[in-house]
Design a protein around this motif. Structure first.
Motif, PDB file in Angstrom:
ATOM      1  N   GLY A  54       0.820  -1.199   0.000  1.00 40.29           N
ATOM      2  CA  GLY A  54       0.000   0.000   0.000  1.00 40.29           C
ATOM      3  C   GLY A  54       0.852   1.246   0.000  1.00 40.29           C
ATOM      4  N   PRO A  55       0.235   2.392  -0.274  1.00 35.70           N
ATOM      5  CA  PRO A  55       0.994   3.635  -0.428  1.00 35.70           C
ATOM      6  C   PRO A  55       1.383   4.313   0.878  1.00 35.70           C
ATOM      7  N   ASN A  56       0.761   3.957   1.984  1.00 40.92           N
ATOM      8  CA  ASN A  56       0.997   4.668   3.241  1.00 40.92           C
ATOM      9  C   ASN A  56       2.395   4.401   3.775  1.00 40.92           C
ATOM     10  N   ARG A  57       3.057   5.472   4.196  1.00 39.04           N
ATOM     11  CA  ARG A  57       4.374   5.376   4.796  1.00 39.04           C
ATOM     12  C   ARG A  57       4.367   6.116   6.123  1.00 39.04           C
ATOM     13  N   PHE A  58       5.067   5.557   7.096  1.00 42.70           N
ATOM     14  CA  PHE A  58       5.178   6.164   8.411  1.00 42.70           C
ATOM     15  C   PHE A  58       6.661   6.239   8.755  1.00 42.70           C
ATOM     16  N   SER A  59       7.003   7.078   9.715  1.00 42.68           N
ATOM     17  CA  SER A  59       8.415   7.178  10.080  1.00 42.68           C
ATOM     18  C   SER A  59       8.552   7.465  11.569  1.00 42.68           C
ATOM     19  N   LEU A  60       9.671   7.010  12.117  1.00 42.71           N
ATOM     20  CA  LEU A  60      10.053   7.280  13.493  1.00 42.71           C
ATOM     21  C   LEU A  60      11.553   7.562  13.515  1.00 42.71           C
ATOM     22  N   THR A  61      11.988   8.346  14.466  1.00 39.80           N
ATOM     23  CA  THR A  61      13.401   8.689  14.587  1.00 39.80           C
ATOM     24  C   THR A  61      13.931   8.208  15.924  1.00 39.80           C
ATOM     25  N   ALA A  62      15.018   7.474  15.893  1.00 35.49           N
ATOM     26  CA  ALA A  62      15.652   7.007  17.123  1.00 35.49           C
ATOM     27  C   ALA A  62      16.430   8.149  17.770  1.00 35.49           C
ATOM     28  N   LYS A  63      16.334   8.268  19.076  1.00 35.30           N
ATOM     29  CA  LYS A  63      17.089   9.304  19.779  1.00 35.30           C
ATOM     30  C   LYS A  63      18.585   9.002  19.782  1.00 35.30           C
ATOM     31  N   ASN A  64      18.914   7.713  19.935  1.00 37.77           N
ATOM     32  CA  ASN A  64      20.329   7.340  20.029  1.00 37.77           C
ATOM     33  C   ASN A  64      20.848   6.691  18.753  1.00 37.77           C
ATOM     34  N   GLU A  65      20.262   5.543  18.399  1.00 33.30           N
ATOM     35  CA  GLU A  65      20.750   4.831  17.212  1.00 33.30           C
ATOM     36  C   GLU A  65      19.639   4.051  16.533  1.00 33.30           C
ATOM     37  N   LEU A  66      19.809   3.936  15.244  1.00 33.99           N
ATOM     38  CA  LEU A  66      18.998   3.048  14.418  1.00 33.99           C
ATOM     39  C   LEU A  66      19.889   1.861  14.064  1.00 33.99           C
ATOM     40  N   ILE A  67      19.389   0.638  14.296  1.00 35.18           N
ATOM     41  CA  ILE A  67      20.214  -0.557  14.123  1.00 35.18           C
ATOM     42  C   ILE A  67      19.554  -1.477  13.115  1.00 35.18           C
ATOM     43  N   LEU A  68      20.260  -1.790  12.042  1.00 29.93           N
ATOM     44  CA  LEU A  68      19.762  -2.720  11.040  1.00 29.93           C
ATOM     45  C   LEU A  68      20.166  -4.136  11.428  1.00 29.93           C
ATOM     46  N   SER A  69      19.177  -4.982  11.647  1.00 27.81           N
ATOM     47  CA  SER A  69      19.390  -6.406  11.926  1.00 27.81           C
ATOM     48  C   SER A  69      18.467  -7.218  11.032  1.00 27.81           C
ATOM     49  N   ALA A  70      18.420  -6.838   9.766  1.00 25.72           N
ATOM     50  CA  ALA A  70      17.495  -7.450   8.814  1.00 25.72           C
ATOM     51  C   ALA A  70      18.103  -8.618   8.062  1.00 25.72           C
ATOM     52  N   GLY A  71      19.350  -8.977   8.375  1.00 24.12           N
ATOM     53  CA  GLY A  71      19.972 -10.149   7.772  1.00 24.12           C
ATOM     54  C   GLY A  71      20.766  -9.832   6.525  1.00 24.12           C
ATOM     55  N   SER A  72      21.424 -10.847   6.004  1.00 19.33           N
ATOM     56  CA  SER A  72      22.360 -10.663   4.890  1.00 19.33           C
ATOM     57  C   SER A  72      21.678 -10.323   3.575  1.00 19.33           C
ATOM     58  N   ILE A  73      20.371 -10.525   3.494  1.00 17.43           N
ATOM     59  CA  ILE A  73      19.617 -10.081   2.323  1.00 17.43           C
ATOM     60  C   ILE A  73      18.901  -8.778   2.641  1.00 17.43           C
ATOM     61  N   GLY A  74      18.201  -8.733   3.762  1.00 10.62           N
ATOM     62  CA  GLY A  74      17.401  -7.568   4.101  1.00 10.62           C
ATOM     63  C   GLY A  74      18.207  -6.319   4.387  1.00 10.62           C
ATOM     64  N   THR A  75      19.337  -6.443   5.071  1.00 12.03           N
ATOM     65  CA  THR A  75      20.112  -5.250   5.420  1.00 12.03           C
ATOM     66  C   THR A  75      20.663  -4.534   4.191  1.00 12.03           C
ATOM     67  N   PRO A  76      21.356  -5.199   3.257  1.00 14.61           N
ATOM     68  CA  PRO A  76      21.806  -4.461   2.068  1.00 14.61           C
ATOM     69  C   PRO A  76      20.652  -3.951   1.224  1.00 14.61           C
ATOM     70  N   HIS A  77      19.549  -4.692   1.206  1.00 16.57           N
ATOM     71  CA  HIS A  77      18.364  -4.242   0.477  1.00 16.57           C
ATOM     72  C   HIS A  77      17.908  -2.883   1.011  1.00 16.57           C
ATOM     73  N   ILE A  78      17.770  -2.778   2.327  1.00 15.37           N
ATOM     74  CA  ILE A  78      17.319  -1.523   2.933  1.00 15.37           C
ATOM     75  C   ILE A  78      18.346  -0.416   2.717  1.00 15.37           C
ATOM     76  N   LEU A  79      19.627  -0.722   2.882  1.00 18.14           N
ATOM     77  CA  LEU A  79      20.656   0.296   2.678  1.00 18.14           C
ATOM     78  C   LEU A  79      20.593   0.867   1.260  1.00 18.14           C
ATOM     79  N   MET A  80      20.486  -0.011   0.279  1.00 16.69           N
ATOM     80  CA  MET A  80      20.455   0.471  -1.102  1.00 16.69           C
ATOM     81  C   MET A  80      19.176   1.246  -1.403  1.00 16.69           C
ATOM     82  N   LEU A  81      18.041   0.791  -0.884  1.00 20.29           N
ATOM     83  CA  LEU A  81      16.803   1.557  -1.052  1.00 20.29           C
ATOM     84  C   LEU A  81      16.928   2.945  -0.441  1.00 20.29           C
ATOM     85  N   SER A  82      17.824   3.085   0.530  1.00 19.39           N
ATOM     86  CA  SER A  82      18.031   4.359   1.219  1.00 19.39           C
ATOM     87  C   SER A  82      19.057   5.239   0.532  1.00 19.39           C
TER      88      SER A  82
END
Length: 601
Positions: free
Chosen positions: A295-323
């Motif tokens: 769906g088209p809806n997007r939401f966002s939140l901001t971490a005060k200290n850190e954002l940590i990617l633990s999406a795995g060896s496929i998910g983490t690079p996928h998210i990084l590149m989309l970013s």
């Protein structure tokens, strides 16, 4: 299967009682947002093997609020996850699997193969084969050398292995199958030895005596010296799977008021803040997400200290590149605006190629019959369901082995040794008292699965679209290196020598897979046509030394030249260990939690 009534009750209670002194698991994005919980010190992307460790350990500090975002659903009441022997049914082509496939593999006769990854709370720890193997001392010491950080050495990581492991010793009168000195009884994640002895067990162990020079017995392969054949240690607790979801998010932890988990929520990218860090680095602390249903809806939140990617060896690079974090030219070509030049993202994908070999045997005591006989299968399930005993309490492989090709082998005439050192294996043997999966209509079988565990082929995870709901392109590039094919050939020949042991002469009847008379060319053809993945992808956001001009994260697992963003999962491994990867992921996550705590005291 649908979540249990009790699970849905607790979710509803969170929504009705967001002001109460506890928090549990939100089933949807909208449930989280309706709770008015929008301020978090740490946001963890991925409720998998590593992510749940971080959620647990970071929430030990009551002053810190934690959010874990999981793309998949609940692990509750899914029998293929819970019942250990049903593990092969958990993937592929299930609701708990991302259901990825690889691009056509040149080394596998252009076959595209399934690439299972856990799409469920617990991630791949909820759907894997449960083998708990730490790897060798050499594997960790190589991490320390490459990263120039001695904190990643075996000696310095043993404390984190022990923090993870809660070993369940077998009864005192059982055969000697482990070394008590190696294990911890006080950790969080349950590990145990097989409870139900199978017909092939004694035969495998006896062969380590009759062919001891090539197949020595190893009392405990988790000592850091894994070479030889020994009993499989698995993440099983009282006849049921122990995953990061059942252990690190157990009731005594998930009820912490500062720990929150949201399910069925897809992270679409991380976003750069409008300001930089005190050191002038760009800040990436905002996460954009959407319902996993799309769906088209997007939401966002901001971490005060850190954002940590633990999406795995496929998910983490996928998210990084989309970013926009990756190779700028590759990202621009598909319409993604580059935000940070880090060309190593998605590179260095490494995996263990895996092949099953079976033999017809002179026995009626294999697990093949239950796979063909619904009445027998129902009886076994009833026994498991009522008493947590019987053949369903264990995984399919009761023993496994780690072996090396002799240094004078012709394999190494044109190649250097790819392993991390003399304690690390080149290939693995996994023994099973039947055919894993669907057996032929008749007969009883013995299986030895083989895997190359020191591979030199390197693949990649890339994108061909900016759509965050489209799967990335996964290319492990199996057998790109001719050395890997040669090592797989050696592994098959080793398995064939094992079943030719004198003590197995009245047991092994004939091969199902490939005969010993096959030439190397014929064997190579068989390997290419039948090899699959052992489901151990690593390396796509690899760590490197602080000053290195390659890699994705520094030795503290912070994304290079970026502030506020860290990666903690198997993607940070610079090399693949000669072992099943989950124990190392737990270990890395335990140390990462301490690194993060130290940075935010």
């Amino acid at each position: 299967m649908r979540p249990s009534c009790s699970f849905r009750f607790w979710v509803a209670l969170v929504l009705l009682c967001s002001h109460c002194s506890f928090a549990l698991i939100f089933d949807q994005v909208t449930d989280l947002l309706a709770s008015n919980l929008t301020s978090f010190d740490f946001i963890i992307v991925g409720g998998g093997t590593a992510g749940n460790v971080l959620g647990n350990r970071l929430s030990e500090n009551k002053e810190h609020s934690i959010l874990v975002i999981e793309a998949g659903g609940s692990n509750a009441d899914v029998l293929n996850i819970i019942v250990p022997f049903y593990a092969p049914r958990a993937t592929p082509h299930t609701a708990q699997d991302w259901n990825y496939t690889t691009v056509p593999q040149a080394g596998l006769n252009d076959r595209s193969i399934p690439y299972p990854r856990g799409f469920v709370l617990g991630g791949s720890s909820s759907v894997n084969s449960m083998a708990y193997t730490r790897g060798s001392k050499n594997d960790y010491d190589r991490f320390a050398r490459v990263s120039e950080d001695d904190g990643w050495s075996w000696q310095n990581l043993v404390q984190y292995m022990r923090k993870n492991e809660r070993f369940h010793p077998p009864p005192a009168n059982s055969p000697e199958r482990y070394d008590p000195a190696v294990h911890s009884l006080t950790g969080i994640n349950s590990v145990s030895l097989p409870k139900f002895l199978r017909d092939s067990d004694a035969r495998v162990v006896e062969t380590t005596s009759t062919l001891s020079q090539e197949f020595p017995f190893n009392i405990d392969m988790n000592s850091g010296s894994p070479l030889g054949i020994g009993w499989t240690q698995s993440t099983i607790n009282n006849g049921s799977r122990s995953s990061s979801a059942t252990s690190y998010l157990a009731p005594q932890y998930i009820t912490r008021p500062n720990l929150h988990v949201v399910l069925n929520t897809r992270v679409t990218r991380v976003q750069q803040s409008n300001h930089t860090s005190r050191t002038g680095k760009p800040m990436f602390q905002t996460v954009e997400f959407a319902p996993s249903t799309g769906g088209p809806n997007r939401f966002s939140l901001t971490a005060k200290n850190e954002l940590i990617l633990s999406a795995g060896s496929i998910g983490t690079p996928h998210i990084l590149m989309l970013s926009g974090i990756g190779d700028p030219s590759a990202l621009s070509s598909i319409g993604i605006k580059p935000t940070h030049n880090l060309s190593s993202v998605g590179k260095n994908l490494t995996d263990h190629p895996f092949l099953r070999l079976s033999w017809l045997v002179n026995s009626t005591k294999t697990f093949d019959d239950a796979e063909r006989n619904a009445t027998l299968a129902a009886e076994e399930f009833d026994e498991w369901n009522s008493t947590k005993t019987g053949p369903l309490t264990d995984s399919a492989s009761s023993q496994l082995g780690w072996l090396r090709v002799p240094p004078n082998s012709s394999v190494f005439q044109n190649f250097s040794d790819p392993s991390a050192g003399p304690l690390s294996a080149h290939f693995e043997l996994l023994f099973a008292n039947g055919i894993v999966g669907t057996p032929p209509p008749t007969g009883n079988y013995f299986t030895i699965s083989v895997a190359v565990v020191s591979p030199t082929s390197r693949g990649s995870v890339t994108l061909n679209t900016s759509d965050p709901f489209a799967a990335p392109l996964i290319n492990p590039d199996y057998f790109e290196s001719p050395l890997d094919l040669a090592l797989m050939r050696e592994a098959v020949r080793s398995a064939q020598r094992f079943v030719a042991a004198p003590n197995l002469a009245d047991y092994i009847l004939s091969p199902v897979s490939v005969d010993t008379t096959a030439s190397d060319d014929e064997l190579d053809a068989f390997i290419r046509q039948n090899t699959n993945s052992e489901d151990h992808p690593v390396g796509t956001a690899a760590m490197s030394a602080v000053g290195a001009n390659y890699g994705v994260v520094d030795p503290d697992l912070r994304v290079k030249e970026v502030a506020g963003l860290r990666v903690v999962d198997a993607s940070v491994f610079p090399f693949i260990p000669a072992g099943h990867t989950q124990a190392m992921v737990y270990t890395v996550a335990e140390r990462a939690a301490d690194l993060i705590k130290a940075a935010f005291n």
